[in-house]
Enzyme design. Structure first.
Site, PDB file in Angstrom:
ATOM      1  N   GLU A 108       0.874  -1.175   0.000  1.00  0.00           N
ATOM      2  CA  GLU A 108       0.000   0.000   0.000  1.00  0.00           C
ATOM      3  C   GLU A 108       0.905   1.217   0.000  1.00  0.00           C
ATOM      4  O   GLU A 108       1.456   1.586   1.039  1.00  0.00           O
ATOM      5  CB  GLU A 108      -0.911  -0.042   1.216  1.00  0.00           C
ATOM      6  N   CYS A 120      -2.078   9.283   2.817  1.00  0.00           N
ATOM      7  CA  CYS A 120      -1.843   8.583   1.553  1.00  0.00           C
ATOM      8  C   CYS A 120      -2.916   8.957   0.536  1.00  0.00           C
ATOM      9  O   CYS A 120      -2.639   9.069  -0.649  1.00  0.00           O
ATOM     10  CB  CYS A 120      -1.832   7.081   1.772  1.00  0.00           C
TER      11      CYS A 120
HETATM   12  P1  NAP Z   1       8.515   4.659   4.261  1.00  0.00           P
HETATM   13  O1  NAP Z   1       9.685   5.534   4.493  1.00  0.00           O
HETATM   14  O2  NAP Z   1       8.503   3.803   3.057  1.00  0.00           O
HETATM   15  O3  NAP Z   1       8.378   3.776   5.579  1.00  0.00           O
HETATM   16  C1  NAP Z   1       7.275   2.926   5.811  1.00  0.00           C
HETATM   17  C2  NAP Z   1       7.702   1.810   6.736  1.00  0.00           C
HETATM   18  O4  NAP Z   1       8.591   0.960   6.029  1.00  0.00           O
HETATM   19  C3  NAP Z   1       8.477   2.253   7.959  1.00  0.00           C
HETATM   20  O5  NAP Z   1       8.225   1.365   9.009  1.00  0.00           O
HETATM   21  C4  NAP Z   1       9.919   2.151   7.498  1.00  0.00           C
HETATM   22  O6  NAP Z   1      10.829   2.010   8.544  1.00  0.00           O
HETATM   23  C5  NAP Z   1       9.852   0.914   6.662  1.00  0.00           C
HETATM   24  N1  NAP Z   1      10.824   0.843   5.591  1.00  0.00           N
HETATM   25  C6  NAP Z   1      11.013   1.744   4.597  1.00  0.00           C
HETATM   26  N2  NAP Z   1      11.985   1.314   3.760  1.00  0.00           N
HETATM   27  C7  NAP Z   1      12.401   0.119   4.237  1.00  0.00           C
HETATM   28  C8  NAP Z   1      13.383  -0.806   3.822  1.00  0.00           C
HETATM   29  N3  NAP Z   1      14.156  -0.589   2.756  1.00  0.00           N
HETATM   30  N4  NAP Z   1      13.550  -1.929   4.555  1.00  0.00           N
HETATM   31  C9  NAP Z   1      12.807  -2.148   5.645  1.00  0.00           C
HETATM   32  N5  NAP Z   1      11.854  -1.316   6.087  1.00  0.00           N
HETATM   33  C10 NAP Z   1      11.660  -0.189   5.407  1.00  0.00           C
HETATM   34  O7  NAP Z   1       7.165   5.494   4.241  1.00  0.00           O
HETATM   35  P2  NAP Z   1       6.717   6.605   5.275  1.00  0.00           P
HETATM   36  O8  NAP Z   1       7.471   7.850   4.984  1.00  0.00           O
HETATM   37  O9  NAP Z   1       6.755   6.043   6.652  1.00  0.00           O
HETATM   38  O10 NAP Z   1       5.189   6.787   4.913  1.00  0.00           O
HETATM   39  C11 NAP Z   1       4.739   7.698   3.976  1.00  0.00           C
HETATM   40  C12 NAP Z   1       4.403   6.987   2.687  1.00  0.00           C
HETATM   41  O11 NAP Z   1       3.460   5.964   2.969  1.00  0.00           O
HETATM   42  C13 NAP Z   1       3.747   7.881   1.680  1.00  0.00           C
HETATM   43  O12 NAP Z   1       4.266   7.590   0.418  1.00  0.00           O
HETATM   44  C14 NAP Z   1       2.286   7.490   1.764  1.00  0.00           C
HETATM   45  O13 NAP Z   1       1.552   7.754   0.603  1.00  0.00           O
HETATM   46  C15 NAP Z   1       2.386   6.030   2.030  1.00  0.00           C
HETATM   47  N6  NAP Z   1       1.164   5.513   2.627  1.00  0.00           N
HETATM   48  C16 NAP Z   1       0.343   4.741   1.864  1.00  0.00           C
HETATM   49  C17 NAP Z   1      -0.841   4.280   2.376  1.00  0.00           C
HETATM   50  C18 NAP Z   1      -1.794   3.472   1.539  1.00  0.00           C
HETATM   51  O14 NAP Z   1      -2.770   2.982   2.093  1.00  0.00           O
HETATM   52  N7  NAP Z   1      -1.571   3.309   0.250  1.00  0.00           N
HETATM   53  C19 NAP Z   1      -1.190   4.582   3.692  1.00  0.00           C
HETATM   54  C20 NAP Z   1      -0.317   5.370   4.457  1.00  0.00           C
HETATM   55  C21 NAP Z   1       0.872   5.820   3.912  1.00  0.00           C
HETATM   56  P3  NAP Z   1      11.753   3.239   9.030  1.00  0.00           P
HETATM   57  O15 NAP Z   1      10.818   4.310   9.466  1.00  0.00           O
HETATM   58  O16 NAP Z   1      12.518   2.654  10.135  1.00  0.00           O
HETATM   59  O17 NAP Z   1      12.566   3.640   7.847  1.00  0.00           O
END
Ligand code: NAP
Length: 461
Positions: free
Chosen positions: A229, A263
């Site tokens: 997602e 999101c």
């Molecule tokens: P993110 O940086 O991708 O992080 C999301 C989660 O994944 C965090 O727990 C992060 O841990 C972990 N993570 C990221 N890269 C990783 C990797 N290479 N290996 C292991 N774990 C990893 O996203 P965010 O900044 O937290 O959230 C914002 C994004 O989420 C936006 O793009 C938003 O649109 C999207 N979102 C989508 C939805 C949907 O329903 N489609 C809902 C909510 C949010 P760390 O924090 O420790 O890096």
């Protein structure tokens, strides 16, 4: 020892930190989850549902700690009271449909045959959650996964490092066995190593497109199920027959609530030329009413962005658009609390077009672009001109027209006269780079279980 830190957007200081779990200990935690799953799945569904709801109720009792903790971790103003409304609504709804969603599909039940498809839990489900709605995004998978008989391991975002810990504490205090629902503090390398070793039977990742790619790469060849997602660039389209005031109210709220860090937040708006000037004027007035400031102050309606690096991305997209001819309608001087760091004034840009990064890439901040359109066809083309597809919000009095336009849209959800809301009865899903899979609804339960076919021929002689 690697530390995982939450730098608070309130003051730029370390608010919380936890030691990242070494791989060997993480492996042991997964092994315990696998062992616990067998007996958890054998408990009656009713009992599992009750325990999950007891966990939800226990978390509700922690409201006085949860709300300021959220403000410190990711900047949401305390006046909004946390995420309990959506958290509870989703939990209660999935509880209400669990029995129906998980019941067997019977093809034949006769003297000669029993033929049916039953739903079995995957086993150990791994939930990787983002910081923007840290409780609501996690519960979308945690609640139905547990109800369906899986055990769950949660890895929460560094920015909201205390959320997973608190959720697990609430659930365990309410009677969910500790090995059934665990929170692990994991860095990226350990996360990837666990996934690559096929530690999990299903992984639900909510986060950025880049993060989703890394998880998909780590899972390659393991055949573990994967729900992704990811990001969005959700459009709104205001037709000539729209209720203008309602459209302004909902779309501006959808663009800026939670400092635009949703999101399914509205990031671009297309308005029929007959309403364009009025829409823009009312939107500027709407946004100007915000009070930017410290999220712990009950008067604050717009908090800082969760991290100054997110605000830097928004500023850079705005500056790039302005350098290419866009006009910024909100004078940042109206918001003296804008400090060039995490505290960022809301913004509305006009004279924008799709050559600008601001109209193409996820902005994820309290800033939105508005364009004038002449026809449905033009609006459809523009709405589809994106690599993302989570939701689209259509504003009209004509439901048939909205459905017709909706069928042309490359998106996971079509809204008419609303936006930025996740209905737990419907499947939350996206297309293109927004990912794949789907959570909530009956289909969410199906994604958290696997079908098992029973073909039983009876001996009749
Ligand atoms: P993110 O940086 O991708 O992080 C999301 C989660 O994944 C965090 O727990 C992060 O841990 C972990 N993570 C990221 N890269 C990783 C990797 N290479 N290996 C292991 N774990 C990893 O996203 P965010 O900044 O937290 O959230 C914002 C994004 O989420 C936006 O793009 C938003 O649109 C999207 N979102 C989508 C939805 C949907 O329903 N489609 C809902 C909510 C949010 P760390 O924090 O420790 O890096």
């Amino acid at each position: 020892m690697t530390m995982i830190r939450c730098i608070s957007p309130v003051n730029g200081e370390v608010y919380a930190e936890r030691a990242a779990m070494p791989l060997e200990l993480a492996r042991q935690a997964v092994a315990q989850a696998r062992l616990a799953q067998k007996s958890w799945a054998k408990r009656p569904l009713d009992e599992r549902v009750k325990l999950v709801l007891a966990g939800v109720a226990r978390l509700n009792e922690m409201v006085d700690e949860v709300v300021p903790e959220l403000a410190w971790q990711m900047g949401r103003p305390v006046r909004y009271g946390g995420e309990f409304k959506g958290f509870n609504e989703r939990s209660n709804y999935v509880a209400s449909i669990a029995a129906d969603a998980l019941k067997p599909l019977v093809a034949e039940e006769s003297d000669r045959f029993e033929r049916r498809i039953e739903r079995e839990p995957h086993g150990v489900v791994f939930v990787i959650a983002p910081w923007n709605y840290p409780y609501m995004t996690a519960i979308n998978t945690v609640a139905p996964a547990l109800m369906a008989g899986n055990t769950v391991i949660l890895k929460h975002a560094s920015q909201t490092i205390l959320v997973g810990e608190r959720m697990v504490r609430a659930f365990v205090e309410a009677g969910v066995p500790a090995d059934v629902f665990q929170n692990l503090f994991l860095d990226h390398d350990t996360t990837a190593a666990l996934i690559a070793a096929r530690s999990f039977d299903f992984i639900n990742f909510t986060g950025s497109v880049e993060g989703g790619r890394s998880i998909e790469r780590a899972a390659a060849g393991t055949f573990a199920g994967l729900g992704l997602e990811l990001g969005g660039k959700d459009p709104g389209y205001v037709m000539a027959d729209a209720d203008l005031d309602a459209a302004v109210d909902t779309l501006m709220d959808g663009a800026t609530y939670n400092s635009g860090q949703c999101c399914c937040g509205i990031e671009r708006i297309y308005v029929h030329e007959s309403l364009y000037d009025a829409f823009v004027e009312k939107s500027v007035a709407w946004v100007s009413n915000y009070r930017l400031g410290n999220p712990l102050d009950p008067e604050t309606t717009l908090g800082p962005m969760a991290n100054k690096r997110f605000a830097a991305t928004v500023r850079s997209q705005i500056a790039d658009a302005v350098s290419k001819g866009a006009k910024a309608l909100i004078d940042p001087k109206r918001f003296p609390e804008d400090d060039g760091g995490a505290y960022l004034a809301p913004q509305i840009l006009v004279d924008v077009d799709h050559s600008m990064e601001f109209m193409r890439e996820e902005t994820f901040g309290p800033a939105v672009g508005i364009m004038k359109v002449k026809s449905d066809a033009e609006a459809i083309d523009l709405m589809n001109d994106s690599q993302y597809g989570l939701t689209a919000s259509l504003w009209t009095r004509d439901a048939e027209r909205a459905a017709r336009i909706g069928r042309e849209l490359e998106t996971g959800t079509v809204f008419m006269n609303r936006a930025d809301y996740l209905d737990p009865a419907l499947c939350w899903t996206g297309v293109k780079e927004t990912g794949r899979g789907g959570s909530l609804s009956v289909l969410g339960f199906h994604n958290l279980t696997r079908p098992k076919s029973y073909h039983l021929k009876k001996v009749t002689a």
